[in-house]
Design an enzyme around this catalytic site. Structure first.
Site, mmCIF file in Angstrom:
data_model
loop_
_atom_site.group_PDB
_atom_site.id
_atom_site.type_symbol
_atom_site.label_atom_id
_atom_site.label_comp_id
_atom_site.label_asym_id
_atom_site.label_seq_id
_atom_site.Cartn_x
_atom_site.Cartn_y
_atom_site.Cartn_z
ATOM 1 N N SER A 13 9.129 44.971 34.856
ATOM 2 C CA SER A 13 8.999 45.087 36.315
ATOM 3 C C SER A 13 10.113 45.951 36.906
ATOM 4 O O SER A 13 9.878 46.679 37.885
ATOM 5 C CB SER A 13 8.961 43.704 36.975
ATOM 6 N N ASN A 14 11.308 45.905 36.336
ATOM 7 C CA ASN A 14 12.385 46.787 36.832
ATOM 8 C C ASN A 14 12.070 48.246 36.537
ATOM 9 O O ASN A 14 12.326 49.127 37.370
ATOM 10 C CB ASN A 14 13.734 46.399 36.199
ATOM 11 N N LYS A 91 18.606 43.836 23.271
ATOM 12 C CA LYS A 91 19.360 44.074 22.027
ATOM 13 C C LYS A 91 20.684 44.748 22.352
ATOM 14 O O LYS A 91 20.790 45.459 23.361
ATOM 15 C CB LYS A 91 18.558 44.993 21.095
ATOM 16 N N HIS A 109 21.585 42.871 35.448
ATOM 17 C CA HIS A 109 21.713 41.497 34.966
ATOM 18 C C HIS A 109 21.372 40.554 36.116
ATOM 19 O O HIS A 109 21.798 40.778 37.252
ATOM 20 C CB HIS A 109 23.140 41.252 34.467
HETATM 21 C C1 GAR Z 1 15.425 41.003 34.444
HETATM 22 O O1 GAR Z 1 15.601 39.847 35.216
HETATM 23 C C2 GAR Z 1 16.769 41.533 33.969
HETATM 24 O O2 GAR Z 1 17.794 41.369 34.911
HETATM 25 C C3 GAR Z 1 17.006 40.655 32.765
HETATM 26 O O3 GAR Z 1 15.754 40.616 32.134
HETATM 27 C C4 GAR Z 1 14.725 40.678 33.125
HETATM 28 C C5 GAR Z 1 13.742 41.746 32.732
HETATM 29 O O4 GAR Z 1 12.625 41.728 33.602
HETATM 30 N N1 GAR Z 1 18.044 41.218 31.942
HETATM 31 C C6 GAR Z 1 18.953 40.471 31.306
HETATM 32 O O5 GAR Z 1 18.944 39.260 31.314
HETATM 33 C C7 GAR Z 1 20.028 41.277 30.554
HETATM 34 N N2 GAR Z 1 21.119 40.464 30.162
HETATM 35 P P1 GAR Z 1 11.620 42.961 33.651
HETATM 36 O O6 GAR Z 1 11.204 43.257 32.212
HETATM 37 O O7 GAR Z 1 10.469 42.460 34.457
HETATM 38 O O8 GAR Z 1 12.333 44.126 34.294
#
Ligand code: GAR
Length: 196
Positions: A13-14, A91, A109
């Site tokens: 989603s990001n 990773k 994060h």
């Molecule tokens: C997001 O909340 C991101 O901040 C987190 O994984 C999710 C990915 O969501 N990242 C971490 O926890 C890194 N330490 P997405 O695949 O929908 O963007």
């Protein structure tokens, strides 16, 4: 105008939110590739639908550690990028990748770092820990990537309230909206600060 590559492991989603800002012409950038460690993840599907090259690099595709390390560098040789954007990539990065793109790798994060960061703090676990610790506020952090997990210079943060009846899922959903609003602006501003 600048070029960036993305690395992701999950729903994406990001990644999608960044592409939406490019399409809306609010982010003057080109996304050159996506690297995933799981070829069926949501992020990979999003990239395929947008004709963005996807590279699947994992310890399964590249069991030899040296070939694994080289696979990332090969992608960088093929696509010249100004920034590497980690969007839910779970990773650890290889040392040569970190050296190659020093101060050019950004991560997002889902907490107000340095709180609730480091090894073991990812995805839902972060929100569970925030609720368990009775925090009134959580949020999102964009930072430069150093060798350690969730370490490196903080470039931007956005605060989100934690409600008394929040579950890890309801908090995660609220933080995710903040992430989508924060990431593209921080990337834009950081790139501008370097003259792009
Ligand atoms: C997001 O909340 C991101 O901040 C987190 O994984 C999710 C990915 O969501 N990242 C971490 O926890 C890194 N330490 P997405 O695949 O929908 O963007």
């Amino acid at each position: 105008m600048f070029n960036f590559g993305v690395m992701a492991s999950g729903a994406g989603s990001n990644f999608q939110a960044l592409l939406a800002q490019i399409e809306a012409k609010r982010l003057n950038a080109v996304c050159s590739f996506l690297i995933v460690n799981n070829k069926n993840c949501g992020a990979a599907q999003i990239a395929k639908a947008k004709d963005i090259p996807v590279y699947h690099i994992s310890s399964v595709t590249h069991p030899d550690p040296l070939e694994y390390e080289q696979a990332f560098l090969d992608v960088l040789k093929k696509h010249e990028i100004d920034f590497l954007v980690l969007a839910g990539y779970m990773k650890k990065l290889t040392n040569s990748l970190l050296m190659h793109l020093k101060n050019r790798i950004l991560n997002i994060h889902p907490s107000l770092l340095p709180k609730f960061g480091g090894q073991g703090f990812y995805g839902r676990r972060v929100h569970e820990a925030v609720i368990e610790a009775n925090q009134a506020w959580s949020g999102a952090t964009v930072h430069l990537v150093s060798g350690e997990y969730d370490n490196g210079l903080i470039l931007g943060q956005s605060m989100v309230p934690v409600f008394i009846n929040d579950t890890p899922d309801s908090l995660a959903a609220r933080v995710l909206v903040a992430e989508h609003n924060l990431y593209w602006k921080t990337l834009r501003d950081y790139a501008a600060s370097l003259g792009y």
